[in-house]
Design an enzyme around this catalytic site. Sequence first.
Site, PDB file in Angstrom:
ATOM      1  CB  THR A  32      -0.941  -0.037   1.227  1.00 23.83           C
ATOM      2  OG1 THR A  32      -1.824  -1.134   1.049  1.00 23.83           O
ATOM      3  CG2 THR A  32      -1.750   1.220   1.375  1.00 23.83           C
ATOM      4  CE1 TYR A  46      -3.899  -0.265  -1.272  1.00 23.17           C
ATOM      5  CE2 TYR A  46      -5.861   0.431  -0.098  1.00 23.17           C
ATOM      6  CZ  TYR A  46      -4.665  -0.236  -0.126  1.00 23.17           C
ATOM      7  OH  TYR A  46      -4.225  -0.890   0.990  1.00 23.17           O
ATOM      8  CB  THR A 112       0.657  -3.633   6.381  1.00 22.92           C
ATOM      9  OG1 THR A 112      -0.633  -3.619   5.771  1.00 22.92           O
ATOM     10  CG2 THR A 112       1.278  -2.255   6.326  1.00 22.92           C
ATOM     11  CG  ASP A 113      -2.445  -7.485   3.596  1.00 24.84           C
ATOM     12  OD1 ASP A 113      -2.718  -6.559   4.373  1.00 24.84           O
ATOM     13  OD2 ASP A 113      -3.110  -7.737   2.569  1.00 24.84           O
ATOM     14  CE  LYS A 185      -2.939  -5.014   8.081  1.00 29.15           C
ATOM     15  NZ  LYS A 185      -2.939  -4.845   6.627  1.00 29.15           N
ATOM     16  CD  GLU A 308      -1.664 -39.274  25.273  1.00 24.37           C
ATOM     17  OE1 GLU A 308      -2.331 -38.325  25.723  1.00 24.37           O
ATOM     18  OE2 GLU A 308      -2.170 -40.360  24.920  1.00 24.37           O
TER      19      GLU A 308
END
Length: 349
Positions: A32, A46, A112-113, A185, A308
């Site tokens: 972005t 966008y 940023t994702d 994020k 276990e």
Amino acid sequence: MKKLFFGILLMLGVSMMAFAKPNIVILATGGTIAGEAKSDLATTGYKAGSLGIEVLINAVPELKNIANISGEQVANIDSSNMTDQVWLTLANKVNSLLSSSNVDGIVITHGTDTMEETAYFLNLVVKSNKPVVLTGAMRPATAISADGPKNLYNAVSLAGDKNAKNKGVMVAINDKIYSAREVSKTHTLNVETFKAPNSGEIGYIVDGKVFFNSLSIKAHTKDSPFNVRGLKELPKVDIVYTYSNDGSKAAVEAFLNAGAKGLVVAGSGAGSIHENQKNYLIELLSQKKLVVAKSSRVGSGLVPLSEEEIQQGFISANNLNPQKARVLLMLALTKTSNPKEIQKYFNLY
Ligand code: ASP
């Protein structure tokens, strides 16, 4: 007289070095921060990864006051489309740039994702103690109050700061500094989206000045055993989610058939796995068909293992979220598929 002359020369040299601007390379990958919208009011819908590196640099003329900047476009993508191939290219480029005495630090612009995944990957495979800083933006470059330019200025300030060495890969965003291992994020749209849920930010940037207040104690960069030089691909690791009325046995089967070597389970609570899925995973573990790390979909906190589960071959992802656990499991599998050895990696990194 001669001594005095050389003394003055030495002093001049030392003070010039003290005022010399750091050489910072900006590697752009899209996101972005390089996004363009049709209207300056649009912060959704966008196209991320649209503008080139020169546009980003030219938008912040103040950068040249704090560093000698050069830039390179490594990719120009929405980071939700990030690939292992871009990671390998990026890691090799960062390592080669930082091996030069002409480069003091690196800034990577990124969507940023998946920034937290790329940052953690680099944190484990960069072999240098020089600063590597990722940054991005939540609003496209064309938006009113775009956050990209300030984030870029802060990231360059951090990459050029003399106290930023030896801290592993960092993320500088919204005036805060995060360690790559801890950052995540947490909000889909807001500029205050990055948090470090298990530990908090490691510092702040105020008017270009860098303040550190804490540090992740997890080993990184030069102290990690992982190296991607010469690697053409990474072992395939996938993530399966657990949920009520879980039918994800089919997903596990599909991942296995598609060549997965490892699986991260995004368990519920402290890593619990629905019995439908867990019984099948135990079967696969006993046949050594894949390696399984238990993480949690909760977003913070440690995942413990019972005696276990250790015997069954499960690995605890420690307090890494599923997407970060996947990164470490991929790198661990470049070394070994022994769950006990891999567990040691999860405890250390
Ligand atoms: N979808 C964008 C990306 O990750 C979001 C952003 O950069 O904020 O590339």
